[in-house]
Write a protein that holds these residues in place. Structure first.
Motif, PDB file in Angstrom:
ATOM      1  N   LEU A 163      12.175  -6.970  -8.711  1.00 13.62           N
ATOM      2  CA  LEU A 163      13.144  -6.892  -7.617  1.00 13.62           C
ATOM      3  C   LEU A 163      12.569  -6.185  -6.396  1.00 13.62           C
ATOM      4  CD1 LEU A 163      15.967  -7.613  -6.715  1.00 13.62           C
ATOM      5  CD2 LEU A 163      16.782  -5.471  -7.725  1.00 13.62           C
ATOM      6  N   GLU A 164      11.706  -5.207  -6.609  1.00 12.48           N
ATOM      7  CA  GLU A 164      11.081  -4.508  -5.474  1.00 12.48           C
ATOM      8  C   GLU A 164      10.238  -5.480  -4.644  1.00 12.48           C
ATOM      9  OE1 GLU A 164      10.287  -0.098  -7.373  1.00 12.48           O
ATOM     10  OE2 GLU A 164       8.925  -1.755  -7.862  1.00 12.48           O
ATOM     11  N   ALA A 165       9.480  -6.318  -5.317  1.00  9.33           N
ATOM     12  CA  ALA A 165       8.638  -7.289  -4.612  1.00  9.33           C
ATOM     13  C   ALA A 165       9.489  -8.318  -3.877  1.00  9.33           C
ATOM     14  CB  ALA A 165       7.691  -7.977  -5.591  1.00  9.33           C
ATOM     15  N   VAL A 166      10.553  -8.770  -4.525  1.00  3.08           N
ATOM     16  CA  VAL A 166      11.454  -9.741  -3.892  1.00  3.08           C
ATOM     17  C   VAL A 166      12.115  -9.122  -2.662  1.00  3.08           C
ATOM     18  CG1 VAL A 166      13.594 -11.061  -4.210  1.00  3.08           C
ATOM     19  CG2 VAL A 166      11.844 -11.069  -5.999  1.00  3.08           C
ATOM     20  N   THR A 167      12.561  -7.886  -2.789  1.00  2.64           N
ATOM     21  CA  THR A 167      13.205  -7.196  -1.662  1.00  2.64           C
ATOM     22  C   THR A 167      12.239  -7.035  -0.497  1.00  2.64           C
ATOM     23  OG1 THR A 167      14.691  -6.029  -3.163  1.00  2.64           O
ATOM     24  CG2 THR A 167      14.400  -5.073  -0.975  1.00  2.64           C
ATOM     25  N   ALA A 168      11.002  -6.657  -0.770  1.00  4.64           N
ATOM     26  CA  ALA A 168       9.991  -6.514   0.284  1.00  4.64           C
ATOM     27  C   ALA A 168       9.695  -7.863   0.942  1.00  4.64           C
ATOM     28  CB  ALA A 168       8.715  -5.906  -0.293  1.00  4.64           C
ATOM     29  N   ALA A 169       9.606  -8.911   0.131  1.00  5.13           N
ATOM     30  CA  ALA A 169       9.330 -10.247   0.678  1.00  5.13           C
ATOM     31  C   ALA A 169      10.482 -10.726   1.560  1.00  5.13           C
ATOM     32  CB  ALA A 169       9.078 -11.238  -0.454  1.00  5.13           C
ATOM     33  N   ARG A 170      11.711 -10.473   1.131  1.00  6.63           N
ATOM     34  CA  ARG A 170      12.871 -10.876   1.946  1.00  6.63           C
ATOM     35  C   ARG A 170      12.909 -10.121   3.262  1.00  6.63           C
ATOM     36  NH1 ARG A 170      17.565 -11.215  -2.640  1.00  6.63           N
ATOM     37  NH2 ARG A 170      17.016 -13.288  -3.391  1.00  6.63           N
ATOM     38  N   ALA A 171      12.622  -8.837   3.213  1.00  2.00           N
ATOM     39  CA  ALA A 171      12.633  -8.046   4.447  1.00  2.00           C
ATOM     40  C   ALA A 171      11.552  -8.534   5.401  1.00  2.00           C
ATOM     41  CB  ALA A 171      12.450  -6.562   4.138  1.00  2.00           C
ATOM     42  N   SER A 172      10.336  -8.735   4.890  1.00  2.00           N
ATOM     43  CA  SER A 172       9.246  -9.151   5.771  1.00  2.00           C
ATOM     44  C   SER A 172       9.417 -10.587   6.263  1.00  2.00           C
ATOM     45  CB  SER A 172       7.896  -8.981   5.076  1.00  2.00           C
ATOM     46  OG  SER A 172       7.781  -9.870   3.998  1.00  2.00           O
ATOM     47  N   VAL A 222       0.836  -1.208   0.000  1.00  2.34           N
ATOM     48  CA  VAL A 222       0.000   0.000   0.000  1.00  2.34           C
ATOM     49  C   VAL A 222       0.869   1.256   0.000  1.00  2.34           C
ATOM     50  CG1 VAL A 222      -1.662   1.325   1.387  1.00  2.34           C
ATOM     51  CG2 VAL A 222      -1.987  -1.132   1.042  1.00  2.34           C
ATOM     52  N   ALA A 223       1.923   1.271   0.789  1.00  3.41           N
ATOM     53  CA  ALA A 223       2.819   2.431   0.819  1.00  3.41           C
ATOM     54  C   ALA A 223       3.470   2.653  -0.542  1.00  3.41           C
ATOM     55  CB  ALA A 223       3.883   2.237   1.899  1.00  3.41           C
ATOM     56  N   HIS A 224       3.866   1.574  -1.186  1.00  2.50           N
ATOM     57  CA  HIS A 224       4.485   1.686  -2.511  1.00  2.50           C
ATOM     58  C   HIS A 224       3.467   2.212  -3.527  1.00  2.50           C
ATOM     59  CE1 HIS A 224       6.443   0.503  -6.282  1.00  2.50           C
ATOM     60  NE2 HIS A 224       7.561   0.658  -5.597  1.00  2.50           N
ATOM     61  N   LEU A 225       2.239   1.705  -3.452  1.00  3.46           N
ATOM     62  CA  LEU A 225       1.181   2.194  -4.340  1.00  3.46           C
ATOM     63  C   LEU A 225       0.966   3.692  -4.152  1.00  3.46           C
ATOM     64  CD1 LEU A 225      -1.677  -0.479  -4.238  1.00  3.46           C
ATOM     65  CD2 LEU A 225      -0.514   0.374  -6.270  1.00  3.46           C
ATOM     66  N   ALA A 226       0.901   4.115  -2.892  1.00  4.59           N
ATOM     67  CA  ALA A 226       0.665   5.531  -2.604  1.00  4.59           C
ATOM     68  C   ALA A 226       1.828   6.406  -3.066  1.00  4.59           C
ATOM     69  CB  ALA A 226       0.424   5.728  -1.108  1.00  4.59           C
ATOM     70  N   ALA A 227       3.041   5.917  -2.868  1.00  4.08           N
ATOM     71  CA  ALA A 227       4.219   6.726  -3.201  1.00  4.08           C
ATOM     72  C   ALA A 227       4.536   6.733  -4.690  1.00  4.08           C
ATOM     73  CB  ALA A 227       5.433   6.219  -2.416  1.00  4.08           C
ATOM     74  N   HIS A 228       4.314   5.616  -5.368  1.00  2.00           N
ATOM     75  CA  HIS A 228       4.754   5.481  -6.757  1.00  2.00           C
ATOM     76  C   HIS A 228       3.624   5.295  -7.759  1.00  2.00           C
ATOM     77  CE1 HIS A 228       8.863   5.227  -5.287  1.00  2.00           C
ATOM     78  NE2 HIS A 228       8.445   4.332  -4.405  1.00  2.00           N
ATOM     79  N   ARG A 261       2.041  -0.942  -8.329  1.00  2.00           N
ATOM     80  CA  ARG A 261       2.295  -2.017  -7.363  1.00  2.00           C
ATOM     81  C   ARG A 261       3.767  -2.427  -7.385  1.00  2.00           C
ATOM     82  NH1 ARG A 261       2.841  -7.013  -9.528  1.00  2.00           N
ATOM     83  NH2 ARG A 261       2.321  -7.256 -11.716  1.00  2.00           N
ATOM     84  N   LEU A 262       4.155  -3.127  -6.333  1.00  3.19           N
ATOM     85  CA  LEU A 262       5.497  -3.704  -6.281  1.00  3.19           C
ATOM     86  C   LEU A 262       5.620  -4.783  -7.345  1.00  3.19           C
ATOM     87  CD1 LEU A 262       5.909  -4.275  -2.443  1.00  3.19           C
ATOM     88  CD2 LEU A 262       7.246  -2.705  -3.822  1.00  3.19           C
ATOM     89  N   HIS A 263       6.761  -4.841  -8.005  1.00  5.01           N
ATOM     90  CA  HIS A 263       6.984  -5.922  -8.960  1.00  5.01           C
ATOM     91  C   HIS A 263       8.480  -6.170  -9.097  1.00  5.01           C
ATOM     92  CE1 HIS A 263       7.343  -2.283 -11.388  1.00  5.01           C
ATOM     93  NE2 HIS A 263       8.117  -2.980 -12.199  1.00  5.01           N
TER      94      HIS A 263
END
Length: 170
Positions: free
Chosen positions: A82-91, A69-75, A78-80
């Motif tokens: 490498l961004e999605a992979v990075t978010a998944a690894r962090a979480s 949601v934050a990524h949607l609001a800022a950019h 949706r995340l896709h």
């Protein structure tokens, strides 16, 4: 040797911050859940396994959703990739924070260790892991040694404070 770069120096600081942030959230959530479970023996190890897994899973899902949601609001998208992979690894750090306590509780559920021992060991594993991740975070800074140590002690103290407050509340 000074000129060689380590694997971690190639990782963006924002990613490292996200990983450490999620690990601390996960550690505190797991610790809080374990402390709620330290109650009279009317609870079973399997109930504790479900409680910890649901707490960690819920926090993990909330983390992924909030990042999306934050990524949607800022950019505006949706995340896709490498961004999605990075978010998944962090979480995923949230789930990893509950790993050892869950293993201990599962061992208790199968009768390999006493339930009370599994709970208390899981609690202190969570506190120690908070200190470990504070140490990992602090070593990447340019802070003087005494400030790095203060950061580690502060996070360990936070964990101990959570244990103390939850224990006194019961």
């Amino acid at each position: 040797m000074r000129g060689r770069r380590t694997q971690h120096e190639d990782v963006a600081p924002e990613h490292i911050a996200a990983v450490l942030r999620e690990r601390i959230y996960g550690g505190i959530a797991c610790l809080s859940t374990l402390l709620v479970l330290v109650r009279p023996a009317d609870s079973s190890p399997w109930v504790a396994v479900v409680d910890v897994a649901v707490a960690a899973g819920g926090l993990w899902a909330a983390s992924l959703l909030s990042e999306h949601v934050a990524h949607l609001a800022a950019h505006g998208k949706r995340l896709h990739g490498l961004e999605a992979v990075t978010a998944a690894r962090a979480s995923a750090q949230i789930l990893q924070a509950s790993g050892i306590p869950l293993v201990l509780l599962i061992l208790a559920a199968f009768g390999r260790i006493r339930y009370e021992v599994a709970l208390k060991a899981g609690i202190w594993v969570s506190v120690v892991s908070l200190g470990l991740f504070a140490l990992l975070a602090a070593r990447r800074t340019r802070l003087p040694l005494w400030k790095r140590l203060l950061l580690v002690v502060a996070l360990l103290a936070l964990g101990a404070l959570v244990v103390t407050v939850k224990t006194l509340a019961h």
